[in-house]
Motif scaffolding. Sequence first.
Motif, PDB file in Angstrom:
ATOM      1  N   PHE A  83      44.698  48.771 -10.889  1.00 56.91           N
ATOM      2  CA  PHE A  83      44.178  47.772 -10.621  1.00 56.91           C
ATOM      3  C   PHE A  83      43.101  47.295 -10.105  1.00 56.91           C
ATOM      4  O   PHE A  83      42.426  46.714  -9.345  1.00 56.91           O
ATOM      5  CB  PHE A  83      45.262  46.727 -10.844  1.00 56.91           C
ATOM      6  N   GLY A  84      41.866  49.049  -9.990  1.00 58.93           N
ATOM      7  CA  GLY A  84      40.229  48.472  -9.648  1.00 58.93           C
ATOM      8  C   GLY A  84      39.384  47.494 -10.024  1.00 58.93           C
ATOM      9  O   GLY A  84      37.712  48.022 -10.102  1.00 58.93           O
ATOM     10  N   ASN A  85      39.852  46.778 -11.484  1.00 60.26           N
ATOM     11  CA  ASN A  85      39.046  46.042 -12.236  1.00 60.26           C
ATOM     12  C   ASN A  85      38.932  44.690 -12.376  1.00 60.26           C
ATOM     13  O   ASN A  85      39.091  43.585 -13.249  1.00 60.26           O
ATOM     14  CB  ASN A  85      38.643  46.675 -13.917  1.00 60.26           C
ATOM     15  N   GLY A  86      39.201  44.163 -10.578  1.00 56.75           N
ATOM     16  CA  GLY A  86      39.604  42.514 -11.088  1.00 56.75           C
ATOM     17  C   GLY A  86      40.939  41.967 -10.668  1.00 56.75           C
ATOM     18  O   GLY A  86      42.414  43.053 -11.437  1.00 56.75           O
ATOM     19  N   ALA A  87      41.548  41.379 -10.558  1.00 54.76           N
ATOM     20  CA  ALA A  87      42.367  40.536 -10.613  1.00 54.76           C
ATOM     21  C   ALA A  87      43.326  40.582 -12.112  1.00 54.76           C
ATOM     22  O   ALA A  87      42.770  40.367 -12.918  1.00 54.76           O
ATOM     23  CB  ALA A  87      42.761  39.722 -10.397  1.00 54.76           C
ATOM     24  N   GLU A  88      44.175  40.908 -11.877  1.00 53.31           N
ATOM     25  CA  GLU A  88      44.889  40.992 -12.985  1.00 53.31           C
ATOM     26  C   GLU A  88      46.470  40.474 -12.740  1.00 53.31           C
ATOM     27  O   GLU A  88      46.995  39.392 -11.855  1.00 53.31           O
ATOM     28  CB  GLU A  88      46.148  42.860 -12.802  1.00 53.31           C
ATOM     29  N   ARG A  89      46.448  39.330 -14.514  1.00 54.42           N
ATOM     30  CA  ARG A  89      47.249  38.243 -14.909  1.00 54.42           C
ATOM     31  C   ARG A  89      48.759  39.317 -14.802  1.00 54.42           C
ATOM     32  O   ARG A  89      49.260  37.968 -14.475  1.00 54.42           O
ATOM     33  CB  ARG A  89      46.793  37.589 -16.217  1.00 54.42           C
ATOM     34  N   VAL A  90      49.263  40.136 -15.015  1.00 51.44           N
ATOM     35  CA  VAL A  90      49.764  40.662 -14.959  1.00 51.44           C
ATOM     36  C   VAL A  90      50.798  40.680 -13.225  1.00 51.44           C
ATOM     37  O   VAL A  90      51.955  40.815 -13.335  1.00 51.44           O
ATOM     38  CB  VAL A  90      50.428  42.070 -15.588  1.00 51.44           C
ATOM     39  N   LEU A  91      50.272  40.880 -13.280  1.00 52.38           N
ATOM     40  CA  LEU A  91      50.453  40.857 -11.350  1.00 52.38           C
ATOM     41  C   LEU A  91      50.415  39.348 -10.852  1.00 52.38           C
ATOM     42  O   LEU A  91      49.865  39.329  -9.521  1.00 52.38           O
ATOM     43  CB  LEU A  91      49.571  42.258 -10.665  1.00 52.38           C
ATOM     44  N   GLN A  92      50.068  38.034 -11.371  1.00 55.75           N
ATOM     45  CA  GLN A  92      50.113  36.916 -11.299  1.00 55.75           C
ATOM     46  C   GLN A  92      48.547  36.855 -10.351  1.00 55.75           C
ATOM     47  O   GLN A  92      48.651  35.869  -9.193  1.00 55.75           O
ATOM     48  CB  GLN A  92      51.549  36.706  -9.928  1.00 55.75           C
ATOM     49  N   ASN A  93      47.633  37.024 -11.400  1.00 56.50           N
ATOM     50  CA  ASN A  93      46.401  37.100 -10.070  1.00 56.50           C
ATOM     51  C   ASN A  93      46.477  38.055  -9.140  1.00 56.50           C
ATOM     52  O   ASN A  93      45.099  37.152  -8.642  1.00 56.50           O
ATOM     53  CB  ASN A  93      45.700  35.690 -10.867  1.00 56.50           C
TER      54      ASN A  93
END
Length: 496
Positions: A350-360
């Motif tokens: 997850f090193g390319n910005g906030a992840e939507r699947v992780l609730q941003n």
Amino acid sequence: MTARYLLGFDVGSSSVKASLVNADNGKCVASAFFPEKEAPIKAVKAGWAEQEPDSWWQYGKQALQKIKAEAQVKGDDIVAIGISYQMHGLVCVDKDLKPLRPAIIWCDSRAVPYGERAFNELGAEQCLTHLLNSPGNFTAAKLAWVKENEPDLYNKIYKVMLPGDYIAMRLSGVANTTVSGLSEGMFWDFKENSVASFLLDYYGIPASFIPDIVPTFSVQSSVCEAAAQELGLKAGTPITYRGGDQPNNALSLNVFNPGEIAATAGTSGVVYGVLGEVNYDPKSRVNTFAHVNHSGEGATRLGVLLCINGTGILNAWMHRNVTFDMGYAEMNDLAAQAPIGSDGVCIMPFGNGAERVLQNRELGCSIHGLNFNKHARPHLVRAAQEGIVFSFCYGMEIMQQMGMDIKKIHAGKANMFLSPLFRNTLAGVSGATIELYETDGSVGAAKGAGIGAGIYADHDEAFATLEKLQVIEPDAAHRDEYQAAYAHWKETLGKM
């Protein structure tokens, strides 16, 4: 008999690709994209991303000239046109159908606060039961930003549209859109089966801004005299299909039915599955849009989109920094030297910005369980590929909770799907069969045009010539090992 050709455009943010498909045998006879170097994206401020709509038109014109010359095809031989396009963009035009400002494209984040405010003030239940998503950073929120920050320009708006709508308008001189397109912009109310008036009212946006709605597969409009002369096409050639890039990628892989999945794994990764009932994720970790064959009054076909930002970019980082002395094929062989589960090494991709699947949330990339006396390069490289697969499966579990029965994954044989380890791990953990194809967005758009024009009876006929390159079945003998490795990764993620 003169051959008939279908023309497909794929309007991306890096280039516009055009393809010609022989309508009678389904074969692509020519493809080209323009520009050959990445198209510029203007970032006036941090987080902004804009492109000139006219540049897409000029790029498409250049690509069309190339393929017509290469295939020796005349404009009169083209019988239908289809368009695929970058999703979630905003184009504002005046009464003369001229753009009022550069397009605010998909990766522009300025509208995030506008979508979040709408979600909080309207309420999660209202937004999710009607839009199936949070208003987020989608087209409607971008228009709200224009209204507040550029009021003089806003007052000149006649219609708003998505990038594909703009290209169709330039071809025909007519502004229209589709339910699928409206849904990706947060302009469609699935509960009322109509334009989302409650969200327009909240933002103070007049319904007149929304162009006329046409079916995704239909004679939506036809090439006008001015465009015909400029492009060397025949006036009256019908435009018969339009779809956003991810729904169109699914179409290109012949993914139309509930439970079918289309996956890509480039810099970022997308899993796009078809759902046969209206549903949503209550935490909004995946997005739900109308698929290209959705019918609100007939067959419900929704596209559930999972995006993982840290996909091929992690594998490329490993290549640059860990296996810089070898090619990607050798790197894959090296990874295969480590056992399933990488002897306990876990990597969070997850090193390319906030992840939507992780609730941003923005967790960053991290390595867990590394033992300096036990682990080496093979474990790191394998753990990276496994981490990407596990993040896919983590999102696919959300899709399953929404009612999707995932049995088959369609993908192009490209990027991460070139890695046998990646493919086998994905099949092993998900339990799904993976089918790999030679596919292309502009070719898919051309075949979509063939469906919309009635040249093909249905999608099965349109994609009868789609070449299946490889089938990967789940490895039943190692099922428990894959599941144990995934469970360990999920446990590690949970602790974070």
